[in-house]
Design a protein around this motif. Structure first.
Motif, PDB file in Angstrom:
ATOM      1  N   UNK A  45       0.850  -1.183   0.000  1.00  0.00           N
ATOM      2  CA  UNK A  45       0.000   0.000   0.000  1.00  0.00           C
ATOM      3  C   UNK A  45       0.888   1.236   0.000  1.00  0.00           C
ATOM      4  N   UNK A  46       0.295   2.354  -0.421  1.00  0.00           N
ATOM      5  CA  UNK A  46       0.991   3.632  -0.363  1.00  0.00           C
ATOM      6  C   UNK A  46       0.043   4.668   0.218  1.00  0.00           C
ATOM      7  N   UNK A  47       0.629   5.660   0.851  1.00  0.00           N
ATOM      8  CA  UNK A  47      -0.133   6.773   1.396  1.00  0.00           C
ATOM      9  C   UNK A  47       0.042   7.959   0.448  1.00  0.00           C
ATOM     10  N   UNK A  48      -1.070   8.543   0.024  1.00  0.00           N
ATOM     11  CA  UNK A  48      -1.018   9.676  -0.889  1.00  0.00           C
ATOM     12  C   UNK A  48      -1.846  10.817  -0.327  1.00  0.00           C
ATOM     13  N   UNK A  95      -5.764  12.682   2.973  1.00  0.00           N
ATOM     14  CA  UNK A  95      -4.772  11.631   3.114  1.00  0.00           C
ATOM     15  C   UNK A  95      -5.489  10.301   2.926  1.00  0.00           C
ATOM     16  N   UNK A  96      -4.999   9.456   2.027  1.00  0.00           N
ATOM     17  CA  UNK A  96      -5.643   8.164   1.822  1.00  0.00           C
ATOM     18  C   UNK A  96      -4.602   7.087   1.549  1.00  0.00           C
ATOM     19  N   UNK A  97      -4.988   5.863   1.835  1.00  0.00           N
ATOM     20  CA  UNK A  97      -4.146   4.693   1.598  1.00  0.00           C
ATOM     21  C   UNK A  97      -4.676   3.984   0.355  1.00  0.00           C
ATOM     22  N   UNK A 144      -3.320  17.239  -8.773  1.00  0.00           N
ATOM     23  CA  UNK A 144      -4.064  18.270  -9.488  1.00  0.00           C
ATOM     24  C   UNK A 144      -4.697  19.166  -8.423  1.00  0.00           C
ATOM     25  N   UNK A 145      -4.413  20.470  -8.456  1.00  0.00           N
ATOM     26  CA  UNK A 145      -4.943  21.359  -7.415  1.00  0.00           C
ATOM     27  C   UNK A 145      -6.465  21.278  -7.308  1.00  0.00           C
ATOM     28  N   UNK A 146      -6.949  21.224  -6.088  1.00  0.00           N
ATOM     29  CA  UNK A 146      -8.380  21.188  -5.788  1.00  0.00           C
ATOM     30  C   UNK A 146      -9.101  19.971  -6.352  1.00  0.00           C
ATOM     31  N   UNK A 147      -8.374  18.909  -6.634  1.00  0.00           N
ATOM     32  CA  UNK A 147      -8.961  17.661  -7.156  1.00  0.00           C
ATOM     33  C   UNK A 147      -8.428  16.488  -6.339  1.00  0.00           C
ATOM     34  N   UNK A 148      -8.938  16.315  -5.150  1.00  0.00           N
ATOM     35  CA  UNK A 148      -8.473  15.252  -4.270  1.00  0.00           C
ATOM     36  C   UNK A 148      -8.457  13.908  -4.982  1.00  0.00           C
ATOM     37  N   UNK A 149      -7.338  13.200  -4.844  1.00  0.00           N
ATOM     38  CA  UNK A 149      -7.216  11.857  -5.402  1.00  0.00           C
ATOM     39  C   UNK A 149      -6.919  11.804  -6.885  1.00  0.00           C
ATOM     40  N   UNK A 150      -6.548  12.950  -7.484  1.00  0.00           N
ATOM     41  CA  UNK A 150      -6.259  12.984  -8.913  1.00  0.00           C
ATOM     42  C   UNK A 150      -4.862  13.546  -9.134  1.00  0.00           C
ATOM     43  N   UNK A 151      -4.134  12.895 -10.045  1.00  0.00           N
ATOM     44  CA  UNK A 151      -2.747  13.242 -10.310  1.00  0.00           C
ATOM     45  C   UNK A 151      -2.518  13.294 -11.814  1.00  0.00           C
ATOM     46  N   UNK A 152      -1.675  14.215 -12.260  1.00  0.00           N
ATOM     47  CA  UNK A 152      -1.294  14.274 -13.661  1.00  0.00           C
ATOM     48  C   UNK A 152       0.192  13.941 -13.760  1.00  0.00           C
ATOM     49  N   UNK A 153       0.569  13.334 -14.867  1.00  0.00           N
ATOM     50  CA  UNK A 153       1.941  12.860 -15.019  1.00  0.00           C
ATOM     51  C   UNK A 153       2.891  14.027 -15.288  1.00  0.00           C
ATOM     52  N   UNK A 154       3.933  14.121 -14.484  1.00  0.00           N
ATOM     53  CA  UNK A 154       4.952  15.154 -14.657  1.00  0.00           C
ATOM     54  C   UNK A 154       5.933  14.781 -15.767  1.00  0.00           C
ATOM     55  N   UNK A 155       5.940  13.525 -16.181  1.00  0.00           N
ATOM     56  CA  UNK A 155       6.837  13.056 -17.237  1.00  0.00           C
ATOM     57  C   UNK A 155       6.162  13.199 -18.598  1.00  0.00           C
ATOM     58  N   UNK A 156       5.493  14.322 -18.819  1.00  0.00           N
ATOM     59  CA  UNK A 156       4.658  14.505 -20.004  1.00  0.00           C
ATOM     60  C   UNK A 156       5.426  14.292 -21.306  1.00  0.00           C
ATOM     61  N   UNK A 157       6.662  14.759 -21.376  1.00  0.00           N
ATOM     62  CA  UNK A 157       7.435  14.588 -22.617  1.00  0.00           C
ATOM     63  C   UNK A 157       7.690  13.112 -22.919  1.00  0.00           C
ATOM     64  N   UNK A 158       7.816  12.306 -21.874  1.00  0.00           N
ATOM     65  CA  UNK A 158       8.059  10.872 -22.059  1.00  0.00           C
ATOM     66  C   UNK A 158       6.796  10.099 -22.386  1.00  0.00           C
TER      67      UNK A 158
END
Length: 149
Positions: free
Chosen positions: A4-7, A15-17, A35-49
């Motif tokens: 599991x991971x904590x994010x 905070x969630x597991x 993603x600001x103001x979007x709990x539980x949502x993430x965008x990839x920082x490796x966009x060029x890849x």
């Protein structure tokens, strides 16, 4: 006990597991930002890849086994709004609590750019509800699907 991971826990995110193995693999393989103001949502920082990779290739590049990928369901959704991009949706967990939402955007060169968002339990269903997307068999496509936008 499964991994599991904590994010979350900052910038307004709860905070969630997360215990979903596909989510964890993607989260650990690529770099993500909340993603600001979007709990539980993430965008990839490796966009060029990853911007040239369709969702299935993103999963493969992260080392997710093809047998696991073959069991997943992929949906292609055209949103009835002139300003909304078409999306691919791949739920990871059997209960649909985590998953990948990928937006298809056209580049200036008329090629597709993929914007991948990784979604935990607090963000996946909430985002689909917010954009009025229901994952039905009508939208189900094979993993080799090529968009026609």
């Amino acid at each position: 006990m499964s991994e599991s991971i904590s994010i979350g826990g900052s910038k307004g995110h709860i905070d969630e597991i997360v215990t979903d193995p596909i989510f964890i693999t993607l989260y650990n393989f690529f770099r993500w930002r909340m993603i600001p103001n979007c709990t539980g949502r993430f965008t990839c920082k490796d966009q060029k890849k990853v911007s040239h990779l369709p969702p299935v290739e993103l999963l493969c590049n992260a080392g997710i086994d093809l047998a696991v990928i073959d069991r997943l369901r992929q949906y292609f959704v055209l949103i009835e709004n002139e300003r909304k991009d078409p999306i691919y949706v791949i739920p990871f967990a059997d209960d649909g609590s985590t998953g990948l939402i990928t937006y298809l955007k056209m580049n200036e060169e008329n090629t597709i750019r993929y914007v991948h968002t990784l979604n935990s339990g607090s963000g996946f269903k909430r985002k689909l509800d917010a954009i009025n997307v229901v994952l039905s068999d009508d939208c189900l496509v094979g993993m080799a699907h090529k968009p026609f936008i």
